[in-house]
Structures are given as C-alpha cells and as structure tokens.
Design an enzyme around this catalytic site. Structure first.
Site, PDB file in Angstrom:
ATOM      1  N   SER A  52      43.906 102.972 105.570  1.00 31.28           N
ATOM      2  CA  SER A  52      44.725 102.617 104.415  1.00 31.28           C
ATOM      3  C   SER A  52      44.423 101.218 103.894  1.00 31.28           C
ATOM      4  O   SER A  52      45.004 100.790 102.900  1.00 31.28           O
ATOM      5  CB  SER A  52      46.212 102.715 104.783  1.00 31.28           C
ATOM      6  OG  SER A  52      46.489 101.960 105.945  1.00 31.28           O
ATOM      7  N   HIS A  54      41.785 108.342 101.894  1.00 35.39           N
ATOM      8  CA  HIS A  54      43.108 107.792 102.185  1.00 35.39           C
ATOM      9  C   HIS A  54      44.168 108.720 101.614  1.00 35.39           C
ATOM     10  O   HIS A  54      44.482 108.691 100.419  1.00 35.39           O
ATOM     11  CB  HIS A  54      43.247 106.384 101.604  1.00 35.39           C
ATOM     12  CG  HIS A  54      44.583 105.767 101.856  1.00 35.39           C
ATOM     13  ND1 HIS A  54      45.156 104.844 101.009  1.00 35.39           N
ATOM     14  CD2 HIS A  54      45.486 105.959 102.861  1.00 35.39           C
ATOM     15  CE1 HIS A  54      46.329 104.493 101.481  1.00 35.39           C
ATOM     16  NE2 HIS A  54      46.558 105.157 102.600  1.00 35.39           N
ATOM     17  N   GLU A  66      43.041 108.658  97.765  1.00 37.62           N
ATOM     18  CA  GLU A  66      42.130 107.579  97.352  1.00 37.62           C
ATOM     19  C   GLU A  66      40.779 107.827  98.019  1.00 37.62           C
ATOM     20  O   GLU A  66      40.697 107.936  99.243  1.00 37.62           O
ATOM     21  CB  GLU A  66      42.655 106.219  97.802  1.00 37.62           C
ATOM     22  CG  GLU A  66      43.683 105.601  96.907  1.00 37.62           C
ATOM     23  CD  GLU A  66      44.038 104.179  97.336  1.00 37.62           C
ATOM     24  OE1 GLU A  66      44.036 103.284  96.476  1.00 37.62           O
ATOM     25  OE2 GLU A  66      44.339 103.967  98.533  1.00 37.62           O
ATOM     26  N   ASN A 125      47.718 100.227  98.561  1.00 41.47           N
ATOM     27  CA  ASN A 125      48.395  99.265  99.439  1.00 41.47           C
ATOM     28  C   ASN A 125      48.251  97.822  98.985  1.00 41.47           C
ATOM     29  O   ASN A 125      49.049  96.967  99.389  1.00 41.47           O
ATOM     30  CB  ASN A 125      47.895  99.433 100.876  1.00 41.47           C
ATOM     31  CG  ASN A 125      48.548 100.622 101.537  1.00 41.47           C
ATOM     32  OD1 ASN A 125      49.723 100.889 101.337  1.00 41.47           O
ATOM     33  ND2 ASN A 125      47.782 101.379 102.316  1.00 41.47           N
TER      34      ASN A 125
END
Length: 286
Positions: A120, A141, A153, A191
């Site tokens: 992540s 991800h 992702e 993130n």
C-alpha cells in the site's frame, strides 16, 4: 499479453483472503498460502461465509458460489506456487519481509510468472530489484474490503514491462475491478492522500481539539464520508497506518508526514484497531 489462469496468493489475512476470493470468482484456480496454517483455515471459512452472504442477497447463484469456493485450494508450502502464472503477495507492510518473500518466490516460480505485491506504500522498483525478473514485478494495491471495493491501484516499477501491465490490468477487470495506473512514489495516490488525513484526525484528538466521536462525526456529517477517519484507521489497522506514515515521512523527508505520537502510542500498546479488539474504539471481545 498473456491470460492468467493459475494464481497463488501468499498471506491469508483479511486482504489475502479477499484477493483469493475475487480471483476465484474471475475463474482463476487459486492457491492460498500462509506461514501460519491456522490462518488459512480461518480465511477459507471467511470466504465461505462471504459467498453464502452473496447468495442470500441474490448477488450470485449458489452454483457460482460453489464453483468459486472449489477453485481455492490451501497450500501448505510456498513451493506450491511454482506452477502459478501470477503470485500476489499480501503479507505485512514491511520492506524487509516483502523483499525476502519476493526473492524466494523468484527462485520458486517459472520463468514467465508475474510477481505482484499488494503493498500500500512501498517502492515497487526497490522490491523488484531483489528478483531476477524486475520487468515482471508489479503492484496490485487492492482496497479493503477487497470483494466490495472497485479500485485496484496498478503500480509500475521503473522496469515493469508494458505487456505485464496490460496483463494485470486485464485481470483486474476480470475481477470486476477498475484498474488505475499510478507512478511509483511513496504511498502512491490513495495513501498519499488518505493517510495524512487520518494522521491529522489523530492529531486533533491528541491535541484535545475534539473527541474521537466528534472528529468522526464532523467528517461523516459535514463531508459525507461513509466512515470517519478514526473508525477507518481501526478498520485498516493502526500498525498499517503507522507503517505507511513512516514510509511517507522517510520517502519525502517532509515534516507534514510525521506520524502523530498518539498513533505511535496506540500501536506500542497493542491497540491496533478491529483486529486486536481495541483501537480508537473498543470492539466485541476487546
């Protein structure tokens, strides 16, 4: 561009079990491995419950649920991944742990196998460098919970090939996901934006600006978020949140990514969120 038929998932936690489920529903034969055998049986039970729930809600037929469950096999040994077209690692968010695993998989898997990481926040370029096939290493991800969230992702390392990217994007679509390509920077997109918001929410509690419930209430009622940032942190895992913030802080060298001391204290206390029974909120059994 190759088709993916056999997938090995390494790590049978919440993310790994979800990835195994969506891969099986996409028609792939799936091997699910974890260093802790008990975690695999728990994951298979959870997958069965999720499929049963989907049947009850009319989302899938009982036949398709049974077929998906039948495509998932527990793998006691990592060497079982040797015949996979794709291996997706979903182990703890630690660069040393992931590097060691990818290096081992590189020696086990066939020459044409793709190695994917569900990281992540960590650098795909750095992870790929421990293998002899950096062109065939890529990031997938997934979002939590995997069966529900539509985004994947797709992160390309510096040497990830166009063909591998196209293969993985096609597989993500087969899984019912929307693949979005992002560049290999700390935290990627999701993130890099989400974790500073969660960290700032922790700071507002740490500094006494508002209570936990008030912070989450402001974001739900005022910003129309389905879940407050502190409840979301508990769902993600406070140890994972801290690890990502540390990756951002180290990767960018910017003080705006400095993890809140309260977040560090909660992790040190073992208050990791839902998985430990206590985080910013207390959960059943905690």
């Amino acid at each position: 561009m190759a088709d993916i038929h056999h997938v090995s998932v390494v790590g049978a936690g919440q993310m790994g079990s979800g990835i195994a489920l969506v891969a099986a529903q996409a028609g792939c034969q799936v091997l699910l491995h974890d260093a802790e055998a008990g975690r695999i049986s728990k994951a298979l039970a959870q997958i069965g419950m999720q499929l049963t729930g989907s049947v009850a809600k009319g989302r899938i037929t009982e036949e398709s649920a049974m077929q998906a469950l039948g495509r998932i096999t527990a793998a006691a040994d990592l060497e079982a991944a040797s015949g996979a077209d794709l291996v997706i690692e979903a182990v703890t968010e630690s660069m040393p742990v992931k590097k060691a695993l990818l290096a081992k998989l590189d020696g086990i898997c066939g020459q044409g196998a793709i190695l994917a990481s569900n990281t992540s926040s960590l650098s795909l370029t750095e992870l790929a460098a421990v293998t002899g096939r950096p062109e065939q290493v890529i990031g997938m991800h997934f979002m939590n919970p995997v069966p529900v969230m539509k985004l994947v992702e797709i992160i390309r390392g510096l040497r990830t090939s166009d063909d591998v990217y196209a293969t993985i994007a096609k597989l993500a679509e087969r899984m019912g996901k929307t693949p979005l390509e992002v560049r290999d920077f700390p935290g990627f997109v999701s993130n890099r934006i989400l974790m500073p918001m969660i960290n700032e929410a922790v700071y507002t509690v740490y500094e006494g600006v508002a209570s936990i419930e008030a912070v989450d209430g402001v974001m739900k009622l005022g910003m129309n978020h389905p879940m407050g940032p502190l409840a979301l942190a508990d769902l993600i895992g406070l140890d994972t949140c801290l690890a990502i913030m540390e990756t951002l802080h180290e990767g960018f060298g910017d003080s705006k990514y400095r993890p809140c001391p309260l977040l560090r204290n909660y992790v040190a206390a073992g208050w990791l969120g839902r998985k430990s029974g206590r985080g910013f909120y207390a959960y059943e059994g905690g």
